[in-house]
Design an enzyme around this catalytic site. Structure first.
Site, PDB file in Angstrom:
ATOM      1  N   GLY A 137       0.987  -0.905  -0.085  1.00 58.33           N
ATOM      2  CA  GLY A 137      -0.124  -0.566   0.290  1.00 58.33           C
ATOM      3  C   GLY A 137       1.217   1.223  -0.049  1.00 58.33           C
ATOM      4  O   GLY A 137       0.595   2.218  -0.944  1.00 58.33           O
ATOM      5  N   THR A 138       2.007   1.253   0.927  1.00 58.70           N
ATOM      6  CA  THR A 138       2.481   2.367   0.774  1.00 58.70           C
ATOM      7  C   THR A 138       3.304   2.586  -0.568  1.00 58.70           C
ATOM      8  O   THR A 138       3.012   3.752  -0.904  1.00 58.70           O
ATOM      9  CB  THR A 138       3.438   2.258   2.268  1.00 58.70           C
ATOM     10  OG1 THR A 138       2.912   1.757   3.030  1.00 58.70           O
ATOM     11  CG2 THR A 138       4.397   3.048   2.191  1.00 58.70           C
TER      12      THR A 138
ATOM     13  N   ASN B  98      -7.571   4.689   8.468  1.00 61.38           N
ATOM     14  CA  ASN B  98      -8.064   3.774   9.032  1.00 61.38           C
ATOM     15  C   ASN B  98      -7.684   3.601  10.883  1.00 61.38           C
ATOM     16  O   ASN B  98      -7.623   3.286  11.190  1.00 61.38           O
ATOM     17  CB  ASN B  98      -6.397   3.740   9.007  1.00 61.38           C
ATOM     18  CG  ASN B  98      -5.243   4.789   9.290  1.00 61.38           C
ATOM     19  OD1 ASN B  98      -5.179   6.096   8.571  1.00 61.38           O
ATOM     20  ND2 ASN B  98      -3.850   5.055  10.047  1.00 61.38           N
TER      21      ASN B  98
ATOM     22  N   GLY C 273      -2.312  -5.626   0.035  1.00 59.79           N
ATOM     23  CA  GLY C 273      -2.874  -7.510   0.211  1.00 59.79           C
ATOM     24  C   GLY C 273      -3.275  -7.407   1.807  1.00 59.79           C
ATOM     25  O   GLY C 273      -4.248  -7.894   2.544  1.00 59.79           O
TER      26      GLY C 273
ATOM     27  N   CYS D 280       2.901   7.380  23.142  1.00 62.38           N
ATOM     28  CA  CYS D 280       3.636   6.653  23.772  1.00 62.38           C
ATOM     29  C   CYS D 280       3.938   6.408  23.028  1.00 62.38           C
ATOM     30  O   CYS D 280       4.752   4.678  23.318  1.00 62.38           O
ATOM     31  CB  CYS D 280       2.863   6.351  25.425  1.00 62.38           C
ATOM     32  SG  CYS D 280       4.276   6.614  26.834  1.00 62.38           S
TER      33      CYS D 280
END
Lengths: 415, 230
Positions: A72-73, A152, A211, A336
């Protein structure tokens, strides 16, 4: 035995055994390189073609308009950087939102560092793009708009179809004025499997998926590129994938992606219905049984599997570790768990202050999620929250919080 | 003639990836933190669950804010005769590192009959992290507030017990009031190699949740960089 309840399907999904089975022949037996002329090479090429046809069918596009990438990236980077560089404008101008995934934000940042111009559009309290702002940002040198299909973290589903249709009209006017075409990209990585990816209905020129979020393999993605959309390759080499993504094709991965996408499409409506009912039950339960909580994202226009709530006065990581101890795996927007000490830009883009981002809890359901898992969670979580609130010296006033949300600046990221 | 059967040695077949140490061995627990941190996180020492129950104490200190992601409140009891800390109790809003670090600090100051106040004033974050068996690099920042909270509680004790001459004035200039970061802290961070805003924030939390002070922090980083590294 400790339970094992995976509620982080937005991070990644297990590969469906049917997908693994479909991939199996392409490691050792049918290992050919699709560029080779001999039998096993051509056989691999046929498999590649068939996978492309299968994906194109789901996109309602031509097979030639689909290329496979390393995830995806990579698809997102190729779409955004590729379109801007191919425009040959310096500076070119592009528009995205302050709500996007880091793959988009950092790709855009890289272009900005190279001298291009960027506008970041804010979202409203539910996470919808403020469309008036989007249209008012368009300049003569604008070449790309990139808006995610669904978020997301908080699951808000953006009106891609509406934006795409409006942009189509605008582009006609620009053509008459001899201004450059504005291409429209959508990051559909999180939406795939849950929403319809029909590029004609959506009016998009570029659409990215991967995927690993749809029960397929990791390290493989696809990019839809509408005919006539010029892109500059980011990886040069042997000219595979229409010269846009060189490198020997990852045949097992591509078969896995195509298979996973097909399975997802077949079960989509039925599974969505099941997940929406589980999601809404859980949201209602958590918001009513735990005091001082806020739902992040829109109540209904959200992904069927996404639950994101802020639990005030406690810190997300501590909550996750206690959940992990009882076998529940989830996610938080707390600083964090981030690399840069800033809590989730998504929760803050909704106008929520830092306090709400630090205490945010994301639960993303999936195929394996059953009602009993969520019943277990909703029985255990209030106790964990109660304990951590006792440990904490903080007591945020909810009225102050609500009023600060209304006036909080939404321009939270500066590029 | 005695017969004996040769005992067959059981061979456990390892996968190739296991042999190459690529996959974790089965049954191996993996946790982001050391066992000591885990212990202090799940069973915190000297934690006060209900602050309203504390009626008397010698010093109270508080540091951080919910916005910056960590906040600590520390109560101390002093052995006045020997000028030692007798007991420390606390509450912390924060992640496992922050909770673990405060818990460990409360143990450190009270062990061996209590820590002399002069020594307690000198505790550095590194002293706490090393007792915790280390922290993951990106979590160090979560532990940097503990020693400050303790100093603030000790100063409060000096104030309450009319020993105003002993109050340790932070001589440095306060840059970020919320995270209590001074120009001195930024200088230290730069000296330790943090030469970007991000790196300084990692060490000090300066400007985290308080972005309006960032321009001044950036100025200081530039100044100290030039001073020390030309």
């Amino acid at each position: 035995m400790t339970k094992h309840i995976y509620l982080d399907h937005a991070a990644t999904t297990p590969t469906d055994p049917r997908v693994v089975k479909a991939m199996a022949p392409y490691w050792t037996k049918n290992f050919g390189n699709p560029s080779s002329l001999y039998y096993i090479g051509q056989r691999a090429k046929n498999t590649l073609d068939n996978s492309r046809i299968a994906v194109a069918k789901i996109f309602n596009s031509q097979p030639e308009e689909v290329i496979f990438t390393g995830g995806g990236t990579e698809s997102i980077n190729l779409a955004i950087k590729g379109a801007v560089i191919a425009s040959r404008l310096t500076p070119a101008h592009l528009i995205t939102s302050n709500f996007e995934h880091h793959a988009v934000l950092n790709a855009v940042q890289a272009l900005k560092n190279q001298g291009h111009e960027v506008s970041l559009i804010p979202v409203d309290a539910d996470g919808f793009i403020i469309q008036d702002k989007l249209w008012s940002e368009i300049q003569d040198n604008t070449v790309l708009i990139s808006i995610m299909m669904a978020n997301n973290e908080v699951g808000t589903i953006e009106p891609i179809q509406e934006i795409g249709a409006h942009l189509e009209k605008l582009n006609k006017e620009r053509k008459a004025k001899n201004l450059p075409h504005i291409f429209f990209h959508t990051d559909a990585c999180q939406a795939a499997g849950a929403l319809e990816l029909n590029v004609e209905k959506l009016h998009v020129d570029l659409l990215s998926i991967n995927g690993s979020k749809i029960y397929g393999p990791k390290g493989v993605g696809a990019l839809y590129i509408r005919r006539g959309t010029a892109l500059k390759a980011l990886v040069d080499g042997g000219g595979q994938e229409k010269n846009l993504r060189s490198g020997t094709e990852n045949i097992p991965g591509i078969v896995g992606l195509a298979t996973a996408l097909n399975i997802a499409e077949q079960n989509r409506e039925k599974e969505n219905k099941r997940l929406i009912s589980l999601r809404d039950w859980t949201i209602k339960k958590l918001l009513t049984t735990i005091p001082k909580t806020l739902l992040n994202g829109h109540p209904t226009q959200r992904l069927p599997n996404n639950i994101n709530i802020s639990i005030l006065d406690i810190e997300g990581e501590a909550m996750l570790l206690y959940l992990d101890e009882i076998g529940i795996q989830a996610s938080t927007g707390s600083a964090c768990t981030a690399q840069d000490l800033e809590p989730s830009h998504v929760i803050r883009a909704l106008g929520r202050p830092y306090e709400a981002a630090h205490g945010s809890l994301r639960l993303t359901l999936g195929h394996s999620t059953q009602k009993e898992d969520l019943v277990f969670l909703s029985k255990k979580l209030p106790g964990i929250v109660k304990y951590l609130r006792q440990v904490s010296p903080i007591n945020v006033d909810m009225n102050t919080l609500h009023s600060s949300i209304k006036k909080y600046p939404r321009e939270i990221i500066k590029l | 003639m005695p017969t004996y059967t040769k005992k067959k040695k059981k061979v456990i077949k390892k996968s190739v990836a296991e042999q190459a140490d690529i996959v974790p061995k089965s049954g191996e627990e993996s946790w982001l933190y050391s066992d000591i941190v885990k212990e202090h996180f799940f069973t915190p020492k000297n934690l006060i669950m209900d602050a309203s129950k504390i009626k008397e104490y010698d010093g109270l200190g508080m540091i951080g804010s919910p916005a910056c992601g960590d906040m600590m409140k520390v109560w101390v009891w002093v052995d006045k005769k020997n000028d030692k800390i007798k007991k420390m109790q606390w509450q912390t809003f924060g992640c496992a590192s922050a909770i673990g670090a405060t818990s460990m600090l409360s143990v450190m100051v009270a062990e061996n009959g209590g820590m002399p106040i002069e020594q307690a004033l000198k505790i550095r974050p590194q002293d706490i992290t090393s007792r915790l068996g280390g922290l993951p690099t990106r979590k160090i920042h979560c532990s940097v507030l503990g020693d400050k909270a303790l100093r603030s509680a000790i100063n409060n004790y000096f104030l309450r017990s009319k020993q105003k001459d002993r109050i340790v004035e932070e001589q440095a200039r306060m840059i970020d009031k919320i995270a209590q970061v001074t120009d001195h802290d930024i200088e230290e961070a730069v000296l330790e190699g943090a030469i970007s805003l991000e790196a300084v924030q990692k060490k000090t939390k300066a400007g985290v949740g308080n972005p309006e002070v960032i321009p001044e922090i950036e100025q200081l980083i530039k100044f100290y960089r030039e001073k020390y590294f030309g």
